[in-house]
Design a protein around this motif. Structure first.
Motif, short mmCIF file in Angstrom:
data_model
loop_
_atom_site.label_atom_id
_atom_site.label_comp_id
_atom_site.label_asym_id
_atom_site.label_seq_id
_atom_site.Cartn_x
_atom_site.Cartn_y
_atom_site.Cartn_z
N PRO A 145 0.80 -1.22 0.00
CA PRO A 145 0.00 0.00 0.00
C PRO A 145 0.84 1.28 0.00
O PRO A 145 0.28 2.38 -0.04
CB PRO A 145 -0.82 -0.12 1.29
CG PRO A 145 0.03 -0.96 2.19
CD PRO A 145 0.78 -1.91 1.31
N ARG A 147 2.70 4.41 -1.13
CA ARG A 147 2.54 5.26 -2.31
C ARG A 147 3.90 5.80 -2.75
O ARG A 147 4.77 6.04 -1.93
CB ARG A 147 1.58 6.41 -1.99
CG ARG A 147 0.22 5.91 -1.54
CD ARG A 147 -0.47 6.91 -0.63
NE ARG A 147 -0.94 8.07 -1.36
CZ ARG A 147 -0.97 9.30 -0.87
NH1 ARG A 147 -0.53 9.53 0.35
NH2 ARG A 147 -1.43 10.28 -1.58
N GLN A 157 -0.56 5.19 -8.95
CA GLN A 157 -1.75 4.35 -9.08
C GLN A 157 -1.67 3.45 -10.31
O GLN A 157 -2.08 2.29 -10.28
CB GLN A 157 -3.01 5.21 -9.15
CG GLN A 157 -3.35 5.95 -7.87
CD GLN A 157 -3.95 5.02 -6.82
OE1 GLN A 157 -3.41 3.97 -6.51
NE2 GLN A 157 -5.07 5.43 -6.25
N TYR A 189 -3.27 -3.86 0.01
CA TYR A 189 -3.44 -2.58 -0.69
C TYR A 189 -4.87 -2.07 -0.54
O TYR A 189 -5.11 -0.89 -0.25
CB TYR A 189 -3.08 -2.77 -2.17
CG TYR A 189 -3.25 -1.55 -3.02
CD1 TYR A 189 -2.29 -0.54 -3.01
CD2 TYR A 189 -4.36 -1.39 -3.84
CE1 TYR A 189 -2.43 0.60 -3.80
CE2 TYR A 189 -4.52 -0.26 -4.63
CZ TYR A 189 -3.55 0.73 -4.61
OH TYR A 189 -3.71 1.85 -5.37
N ASN A 193 -6.48 1.34 1.35
CA ASN A 193 -7.10 2.35 0.49
C ASN A 193 -8.62 2.36 0.54
O ASN A 193 -9.23 3.41 0.33
CB ASN A 193 -6.63 2.16 -0.96
CG ASN A 193 -5.20 2.57 -1.16
OD1 ASN A 193 -4.89 3.75 -1.30
ND2 ASN A 193 -4.29 1.60 -1.16
N ARG A 197 -8.71 4.19 4.78
CA ARG A 197 -9.05 5.44 4.08
C ARG A 197 -8.93 6.70 4.92
O ARG A 197 -9.82 7.55 4.93
CB ARG A 197 -10.48 5.37 3.53
CG ARG A 197 -10.67 4.35 2.45
CD ARG A 197 -12.05 4.47 1.86
NE ARG A 197 -12.19 5.72 1.14
CZ ARG A 197 -12.72 5.82 -0.05
NH1 ARG A 197 -13.18 4.76 -0.67
NH2 ARG A 197 -12.81 6.99 -0.65
#
Length: 283
Positions: A145, A147, A157, A189, A193, A197
């Motif tokens: 996950p 970024r 993404q 992941y 997300n 969140r």
């Protein structure tokens, strides 16, 4: 009233035994999850040649393990392969994909994005090597996950989407009735997300999951992947783990020595009950 969505986790066709032999290869998220399993006394090999972010580098680690430590690889019951990115760096001089640029000048390398098919091919090769080492090995894929700000958030993404499609392609290949391999996907992941969140579940850099988020993912993994015996072991291990991590005010006192003697006796009982259980050796 429910104020969040819960990610469904598909039950695998296997469960982890207490103190099972496991291999973790991949991004720094693999390091974090591997460390958590190590803490709970699973017998783990975690990124033995360093963190590996892309499918090609994950394959390189498994190839090196098979070549240098085949016997060690053969006892692994479950391998967890965590993918971070589809970006790779090729050394211009040779054209080979490097696992670590070793702080050499950027001008020596070409950056490249692997396609879905290329990622899937590298992963299938990795699965084949693991299967050759131990035909009964279970393989769990995850997508990290974490970024990647340097790609831009849209680029990050797209990179994750490529990895997700590649993993799905590999798993589909091994879901045919004739396949003897158990290859599954754990949605780390998606949990970050779609379920958590919230930036409170990220570290200060707002890119890496926080320790709380990693702990939550461990709990979700445990619910589905741990056998009843493994869960029972963890209940017995928890108070002993707490006792061993206790820092006394008076370590030379008789009371503390008695406390530790009782703790070690309980650990000896646990070792008899679970032969694969072992404490780390102090170096």
């Amino acid at each position: 009233m429910e104020f969040r969505t819960i990610v469904d986790i598909e039950a695998p066709g296997f469960r982890l035994a207490p103190c099972e032999e496991m291999l973790f290869v991949g991004s720094c998220f693999a390091d974090k999850m591997g460390a958590r399993f190590t803490e709970e006394r699973f017998r783990t090999i975690v990124n033995p040649f360093g963190v590996m972010y892309n499918p090609a580098s994950v394959l390189h680690t498994i190839q090196r393990l098979a070549a240098q430590q085949r016997q060690e690889l053969s006892i692994v019951k479950t391998a967890v392969l965590t993918l971070g990115t589809n970006h790779v760096y090729r050394l211009k001089e040779t054209g080979e994909i490097v696992d670590n640029c070793q702080k050499r000048p950027q001008s020596l390398f070409d950056e490249e994005e692997l396609s879905v098919d290329a990622c899937a091919d590298y992963l299938q090769q990795a699965v084949a090597i693991l299967h050759a080492a131990n035909p009964q090995m279970h393989i769990v894929f995850t997508v990290s996950p974490i970024r990647y700000r340097k790609y831009g958030y849209h680029g990050s993404q797209l990179s994750k989407a490529t990895l997700l499609l590649a993993v799905d392609k590999v798993i589909e290949k091994f879901q045919v009735p004739s396949s003897k391999l158990n290859v599954t996907y754990f949605p780390a992941y998606e949990i970050i997300n779609d379920e958590l969140r919230d930036y409170r579940f990220y570290a200060e850099d707002m890119l890496h999951p926080s320790s709380q988020a990693v702990e939550y993912i461990w709990q979700r993994f445990s619910e589905v992947y741990l056998s009843d015996a493994a869960k029972a072991f963890l209940k017995e291990w928890q108070p002993l783990k707490a006792a061993l991590s206790h820092k006394p005010f008076h370590p030379d006192s008789d009371d503390y020595r008695m406390f530790m003697d009782k703790t070690m006796l309980k650990i000896a009982e646990l070792q008899k009950k679970y032969p694969n259980f072992a404490l780390p050796i102090d170096k």
